[in-house]
Design a protein around this motif. Structure first.
Motif, mmCIF file in Angstrom:
data_model
loop_
_atom_site.group_PDB
_atom_site.id
_atom_site.type_symbol
_atom_site.label_atom_id
_atom_site.label_comp_id
_atom_site.label_asym_id
_atom_site.label_seq_id
_atom_site.Cartn_x
_atom_site.Cartn_y
_atom_site.Cartn_z
ATOM 1 N N ALA A 11 -1.738 -10.414 5.875
ATOM 2 C CA ALA A 11 -0.878 -9.241 6.023
ATOM 3 C C ALA A 11 -0.150 -8.969 4.709
ATOM 4 O O ALA A 11 -0.053 -9.846 3.839
ATOM 5 N N ASN A 12 0.348 -7.755 4.539
ATOM 6 C CA ASN A 12 1.167 -7.419 3.366
ATOM 7 C C ASN A 12 0.471 -7.694 2.044
ATOM 8 O O ASN A 12 0.999 -8.387 1.168
ATOM 9 N N LYS A 13 -0.738 -7.207 1.867
ATOM 10 C CA LYS A 13 -1.441 -7.403 0.594
ATOM 11 C C LYS A 13 -0.623 -6.805 -0.558
ATOM 12 O O LYS A 13 0.059 -5.793 -0.411
ATOM 13 N N HIS A 14 -0.701 -7.465 -1.699
ATOM 14 C CA HIS A 14 0.087 -7.106 -2.874
ATOM 15 C C HIS A 14 -0.831 -6.454 -3.906
ATOM 16 O O HIS A 14 -1.725 -7.105 -4.459
ATOM 17 N N SER A 15 -0.612 -5.176 -4.163
ATOM 18 C CA SER A 15 -1.467 -4.448 -5.092
ATOM 19 C C SER A 15 -1.097 -4.755 -6.539
ATOM 20 O O SER A 15 0.065 -4.603 -6.941
ATOM 21 N N HIS A 16 -2.087 -5.181 -7.317
ATOM 22 C CA HIS A 16 -1.859 -5.457 -8.738
ATOM 23 C C HIS A 16 -1.569 -4.167 -9.505
ATOM 24 O O HIS A 16 -0.915 -4.197 -10.558
ATOM 25 N N GLN A 17 -2.043 -3.056 -8.983
ATOM 26 C CA GLN A 17 -1.964 -1.798 -9.721
ATOM 27 C C GLN A 17 -0.739 -0.955 -9.357
ATOM 28 O O GLN A 17 -0.595 0.169 -9.831
ATOM 29 N N ALA A 18 0.131 -1.470 -8.510
ATOM 30 C CA ALA A 18 1.338 -0.718 -8.146
ATOM 31 C C ALA A 18 2.221 -0.511 -9.370
ATOM 32 O O ALA A 18 2.375 -1.403 -10.210
#
Length: 330
Positions: free
Chosen positions: A266-273
C-alpha cells in the motif's frame, strides 16, 4: 484463536507480490556438488525503482552478510527486488539485480543517482561446494524474470536448494494469514529461507536425536502485507518474526544470522514526484487490528518454517553428504 489462512497460504496472496526461483544442482565429481540457487521476491509487477514501497528490516542476530539494509532502514523504502542466495553469492546476485534494474531505468547513475539493492543470504556449505561460486549475475536476472504471482514452490528450490533446518532438509517456506478491521481485510504473508537449528531443539516434532556437525546456521524472513503501514510500523512487524521463530524452537545461536525484512504494497512512493510534501493513510497503532497483524506475522512465520521442511526432499550434496527429508506430514 488462530487466524484464517490466505487463499494459497503463501506470500503471493498479497496482490502484486511475485516470487521466482533459479535452482542449481550438478554433481561434478565424488567430492564437489553444486547445490544452491537464487530466489527473488518482487513487491509488485511494476518498476520497483520508480514506484518504491515502504519497508524496514530487523536484525535479530547479526551473523550475516546481507546487503542494502542500511539504506532500507534509513529511508524506509524498498526500491529493488529482495534477493536470497548463499553467503558467497551476495556479490554476483547484487550485480545481476543491478544489471536488471539499470536496463529498466536509463536514468540510474545519471539524473536519478544510484539504487539500493537488497540481498539476503544463508550458508549452504554443508551440501553446496560454496567455494566454486557457481551463482552468476545471470542467475539473479533469471530469477527475477521467472517471478510469478502463483502458488510459490517450496522446499529444496532456489536459494533453498542446499539449506538445512533442524538437522533435516530445509529451504524455502511460505504461509499467509488474513485479518479484518471494520469492513477491510488485510493479508500478511511470510517467505523464509531456513538454514538453522539442531534436531533436539525442534518444538513441533519429536525428531530422532542425531547430531550433524554443521555451522549454527541462519534464517531470512520476508514479510509482505497489503495493510497500509509505514516503515516504523513495518519494523514492528519485522520484530514479531522473532516470536514465530522462537515458537519452532530456535535458540538464535551465536553464529546465526536471523534477519527479517517487512514491506507493504500500500502507499507506493513515486520516485518522480515533484512536491516537497507527501501524505499517506496508515493504520493507527492503537487500533486492535495492529495486534492481529502481529499475530499474523507470528503464525505465518512459524508455519513457513515448518513448511520449508515439509516440502523439501532428501538431497545429496558435496562429499557424498545426504540430508534427509524431515519425517513430517504435510
Amino acid at each position: 484463536m488462530p487466524l484464517q489462512k490466505g487463499k494459497n497460504n503463501c506470500i503471493t496472496d498479497i496482490a502484486g507480490v511475485q516470487v521466482g526461483h533459479v535452482t542449481l544442482y550438478e554433481k561434478l565429481n565424488n567430492e564437489e556438488t553444486i547445490c544452491t540457487g537464487v530466489t527473488a521476491i518482487l513487491p509488485h509487477k511494476g518498476n520497483l525503482f520508480t514506484e518504491k514501497v515502504h519497508a524496514a528490516s530487523y536484525v535479530i542476530n547479526g551473523y550475516g552478510k546481507a546487503s542494502g539494509l542500511i539504506q532500507l532502514d534509513e529511508l524506509g523504502l524498498l526500491e529493488s527486488p529482495i534477493m536470497l542466495t548463499n553467503t558467497f553469492s551476495v556479490g554476483p546476485v547484487m550485480e545481476g539485480t543491478l544489471q536488471f534494474m539499470l536496463a529498466q531505468n536509463k536514468e540510474l547513475g545519471e539524473s536519478a543517482g544510484t539504487i539500493n539493492i537488497v540481498v539476503g543470504e544463508c550458508n549452504d556449505s554443508h551440501l553446496n561446494s560454496i567455494r566454486i561460486q557457481a551463482v552468476t549475475p545471470s542467475h539473479a536476472i533469471e530469477a527475477i524474470q521467472k517471478a510469478s504471482s502463483g502458488k510459490v514452490e517450496e522446499g529444496a528450490i532456489g536459494a533453498g536448494k542446499g539449506m538445512m533446518c533442524f538437522g533435516y532438509k530445509g529451504g524455502i517456506g511460505t504461509a499467509s494469514r488474513v485479518v479484518t478491521a471494520a469492513d477491510e481485510k488485510y493479508t500478511v504473508g511470510c517467505l523464509v529461507l531456513t538454514n538453522f537449528g539442531k534436531r533436539d531443539q525442534a518444538l513441533f516434532a519429536d525428531f530422532p536425536k542425531l547430531e550433524i556437525p554443521t555451522p549454527d546456521g541462519s534464517i531470512m524472513m520476508v514479510i509482505a502485507t497489503d495493510a497500509p503501514l509505514y516503515d516504523r510500523q513495518l519494523k514492528r512487524l519485522a520484530k514479531h518474526t522473532t516470536a514465530g521463530l522462537a515458537r519452532t524452537g530456535s535458540h538464535i545461536a551465536n553464529g546465526s544470522g536471523d534477519i527479517a525484512i517487512a514491506f507493504s504494497t500500500a502507499n507506493k512512493h513515486s520516485h518522480q514526484a515533484n512536491g516537497h510534501t507527501e501524505s499517506i493513510t496508515y493504520i493507527r497503532d492503537s487500533h486492535k487490528v495492529m495486534n492481529q497483524l502481529f499475530q499474523a506475522v507470528i503464525e505465518s512465520t512459524e508455519e513457513a518454517i515448518i513448511s520449508s521442511l515439509q516440502n523439501a526432499e532428501t538431497t545429496e550434496g558435496k562429499k557424498g553428504r545426504v540430508v534427509e527429508k524431515a519425517p513430517l506430514n504435510n
